[in-house]
Motif scaffolding. Structure first.
Motif, PDB file in Angstrom:
ATOM      1  N   GLU A  18       0.833  -1.209   0.000  1.00 51.96           N
ATOM      2  CA  GLU A  18       0.000   0.000   0.000  1.00 51.96           C
ATOM      3  C   GLU A  18       0.865   1.257   0.000  1.00 51.96           C
ATOM      4  N   ALA A  19       1.900   1.267   0.833  1.00 51.61           N
ATOM      5  CA  ALA A  19       2.788   2.437   0.906  1.00 51.61           C
ATOM      6  C   ALA A  19       3.548   2.625  -0.414  1.00 51.61           C
ATOM      7  N   LEU A  20       4.022   1.548  -1.008  1.00 49.31           N
ATOM      8  CA  LEU A  20       4.745   1.646  -2.281  1.00 49.31           C
ATOM      9  C   LEU A  20       3.820   2.073  -3.421  1.00 49.31           C
ATOM     10  N   SER A  21       2.588   1.590  -3.407  1.00 49.31           N
ATOM     11  CA  SER A  21       1.605   2.004  -4.420  1.00 49.31           C
ATOM     12  C   SER A  21       1.360   3.504  -4.346  1.00 49.31           C
ATOM     13  N   ALA A  22       1.304   4.034  -3.131  1.00 48.67           N
ATOM     14  CA  ALA A  22       1.100   5.468  -2.952  1.00 48.67           C
ATOM     15  C   ALA A  22       2.279   6.277  -3.492  1.00 48.67           C
ATOM     16  N   GLU A  23       3.437   5.625  -3.649  1.00 51.70           N
ATOM     17  CA  GLU A  23       4.637   6.285  -4.186  1.00 51.70           C
ATOM     18  C   GLU A  23       4.786   6.086  -5.695  1.00 51.70           C
ATOM     19  N   GLY A  24       3.773   5.495  -6.330  1.00 53.24           N
ATOM     20  CA  GLY A  24       3.789   5.376  -7.777  1.00 53.24           C
ATOM     21  C   GLY A  24       4.223   4.033  -8.337  1.00 53.24           C
ATOM     22  N   PHE A  25       4.333   3.033  -7.503  1.00 55.22           N
ATOM     23  CA  PHE A  25       4.711   1.703  -7.970  1.00 55.22           C
ATOM     24  C   PHE A  25       3.466   0.846  -8.165  1.00 55.22           C
ATOM     25  N   ASP A  26       3.534  -0.091  -9.109  1.00 56.31           N
ATOM     26  CA  ASP A  26       2.500  -1.099  -9.312  1.00 56.31           C
ATOM     27  C   ASP A  26       2.963  -2.309  -8.504  1.00 56.31           C
ATOM     28  N   VAL A  27       2.287  -2.602  -7.394  1.00 59.43           N
ATOM     29  CA  VAL A  27       2.786  -3.601  -6.448  1.00 59.43           C
ATOM     30  C   VAL A  27       1.813  -4.763  -6.290  1.00 59.43           C
ATOM     31  N   ALA A  28       2.365  -5.956  -6.320  1.00 57.20           N
ATOM     32  CA  ALA A  28       1.616  -7.172  -6.014  1.00 57.20           C
ATOM     33  C   ALA A  28       2.296  -7.831  -4.820  1.00 57.20           C
ATOM     34  N   THR A  29       1.514  -8.583  -4.063  1.00 52.87           N
ATOM     35  CA  THR A  29       2.088  -9.319  -2.938  1.00 52.87           C
ATOM     36  C   THR A  29       1.909 -10.812  -3.167  1.00 52.87           C
ATOM     37  N   CYS A  30       2.877 -11.574  -2.689  1.00 52.16           N
ATOM     38  CA  CYS A  30       2.825 -13.030  -2.729  1.00 52.16           C
ATOM     39  C   CYS A  30       3.209 -13.513  -1.336  1.00 52.16           C
ATOM     40  N   HIS A  31       2.348 -14.343  -0.746  1.00 56.55           N
ATOM     41  CA  HIS A  31       2.576 -14.783   0.625  1.00 56.55           C
ATOM     42  C   HIS A  31       3.143 -16.189   0.728  1.00 56.55           C
TER      43      HIS A  31
ATOM     44  N   LEU B 271      12.717   3.675   0.174  1.00 53.37           N
ATOM     45  CA  LEU B 271      12.321   4.144  -1.165  1.00 53.37           C
ATOM     46  C   LEU B 271      13.538   4.515  -2.004  1.00 53.37           C
ATOM     47  N   GLN B 272      14.465   5.220  -1.391  1.00 56.88           N
ATOM     48  CA  GLN B 272      15.687   5.621  -2.093  1.00 56.88           C
ATOM     49  C   GLN B 272      16.451   4.383  -2.569  1.00 56.88           C
ATOM     50  N   ALA B 273      16.521   3.376  -1.718  1.00 54.71           N
ATOM     51  CA  ALA B 273      17.228   2.140  -2.073  1.00 54.71           C
ATOM     52  C   ALA B 273      16.517   1.408  -3.211  1.00 54.71           C
ATOM     53  N   ILE B 274      15.190   1.342  -3.160  1.00 57.37           N
ATOM     54  CA  ILE B 274      14.418   0.691  -4.227  1.00 57.37           C
ATOM     55  C   ILE B 274      14.669   1.409  -5.552  1.00 57.37           C
ATOM     56  N   ARG B 275      14.617   2.729  -5.525  1.00 55.87           N
ATOM     57  CA  ARG B 275      14.846   3.506  -6.751  1.00 55.87           C
ATOM     58  C   ARG B 275      16.276   3.316  -7.259  1.00 55.87           C
ATOM     59  N   LEU B 276      17.219   3.238  -6.346  1.00 53.30           N
ATOM     60  CA  LEU B 276      18.613   3.006  -6.725  1.00 53.30           C
ATOM     61  C   LEU B 276      18.755   1.665  -7.448  1.00 53.30           C
ATOM     62  N   VAL B 277      18.169   0.630  -6.884  1.00 49.50           N
ATOM     63  CA  VAL B 277      18.252  -0.699  -7.501  1.00 49.50           C
ATOM     64  C   VAL B 277      17.545  -0.706  -8.856  1.00 49.50           C
ATOM     65  N   LEU B 278      16.394  -0.062  -8.935  1.00 48.78           N
ATOM     66  CA  LEU B 278      15.677  -0.003 -10.221  1.00 48.78           C
ATOM     67  C   LEU B 278      16.480   0.747 -11.286  1.00 48.78           C
ATOM     68  N   SER B 279      17.363   1.643 -10.851  1.00 53.76           N
ATOM     69  CA  SER B 279      18.200   2.368 -11.814  1.00 53.76           C
ATOM     70  C   SER B 279      19.382   1.529 -12.292  1.00 53.76           C
ATOM     71  N   GLY B 280      19.549   0.341 -11.690  1.00 54.61           N
ATOM     72  CA  GLY B 280      20.603  -0.562 -12.137  1.00 54.61           C
ATOM     73  C   GLY B 280      21.757  -0.734 -11.169  1.00 54.61           C
ATOM     74  N   ALA B 281      21.749  -0.012 -10.069  1.00 55.08           N
ATOM     75  CA  ALA B 281      22.829  -0.120  -9.085  1.00 55.08           C
ATOM     76  C   ALA B 281      22.464  -1.157  -8.017  1.00 55.08           C
ATOM     77  N   ALA B 282      23.446  -1.575  -7.274  1.00 52.71           N
ATOM     78  CA  ALA B 282      23.219  -2.466  -6.136  1.00 52.71           C
ATOM     79  C   ALA B 282      23.027  -1.618  -4.885  1.00 52.71           C
ATOM     80  N   TYR B 283      22.391  -2.186  -3.873  1.00 55.08           N
ATOM     81  CA  TYR B 283      22.234  -1.484  -2.600  1.00 55.08           C
ATOM     82  C   TYR B 283      22.675  -2.402  -1.471  1.00 55.08           C
ATOM     83  N   ILE B 284      23.551  -1.866  -0.654  1.00 52.83           N
ATOM     84  CA  ILE B 284      24.037  -2.576   0.522  1.00 52.83           C
ATOM     85  C   ILE B 284      24.001  -1.572   1.679  1.00 52.83           C
TER      86      ILE B 284
END
Length: 182
Positions: free
Chosen positions: A28-41, A120-133
């Motif tokens: 829900e929080a990620l969707s509010a930030e403009g992402f199309d999000v699905a969950t798998c349990h 959010l910053q880390a998710i965007r970083l990874v989506l841009s092609g970089a790694a996040y640690i």
């Protein structure tokens, strides 16, 4: 005639976590930030989702899904989601395990203890092609020294990112171009 470019599609994320409350709130929080999000349990739900809807842009995979993942499990998810960024999401992982997961093909590790803006910053970083640690792993505070494949400049950039500093601000502070920071 002045035509506008078509709007780019929202990045597709799958949150794979067996804790429904956590994954649903995060979606829900990620969707509010403009992402199309699905969950798998459950692991089967991830396979079914990929089969029905295709590979997402990013798979956020709980390390304990539903039991601690082995490197071969991670490699299976990376193969299943070939072309996607697979990121591990966990409460706390030490440096040796993070290294193993990176070698298995993940693009990062996001601690469940991080703030939502840093997440959010880390998710965007990874989506841009970089790694996040996380910073503590970069610094090597978890055990046997810093991550060896990062240069000192990359470590500094990651430290800034962990603190939630924007790419533009990092570039200015480090006298780098913004594309270099990305």
């Amino acid at each position: 005639m002045n035509e506008t470019a078509p709007e780019s599609p929202r990045p597709r994320l799958v949150v794979a976590d067996d804790h429904a409350l956590l994954s649903d709130l995060l979606a829900e929080a990620l969707s509010a930030e403009g992402f199309d999000v699905a969950t798998c349990h459950a692991p089967e739900a991830v396979r079914r989702h990929v089969g029905e809807r295709g590979v997402p842009d990013l798979l956020l995979l709980d390390y304990d899904f539903p039991a601690p993942l082995k490197p071969e499990d991670v490699r299976d998810y990376v193969r299943l989601c070939q072309g996607a960024h697979v990121v591990i999401f966990a409460a706390h992982l030490g440096l040796p395990l993070v290294r193993e997961l990176l070698q298995a093909g993940v693009k990062g590790y996001l601690p469940k203890t991080m703030s939502f803006p840093a997440f959010l910053q880390a998710i965007r970083l990874v989506l841009s092609g970089a790694a996040y640690i996380p910073e503590e792993v970069v610094k090597g505070q978890e055990g046997d020294g810093p991550v060896p494949h990062l240069t000192p400049t990359e470590r500094k950039v990651l430290r800034h990112l962990v603190q939630g500093v924007s790419n533009k601000e990092i570039a200015a502070a480090m006298a780098l171009s913004e594309p270099t920071v990305k």
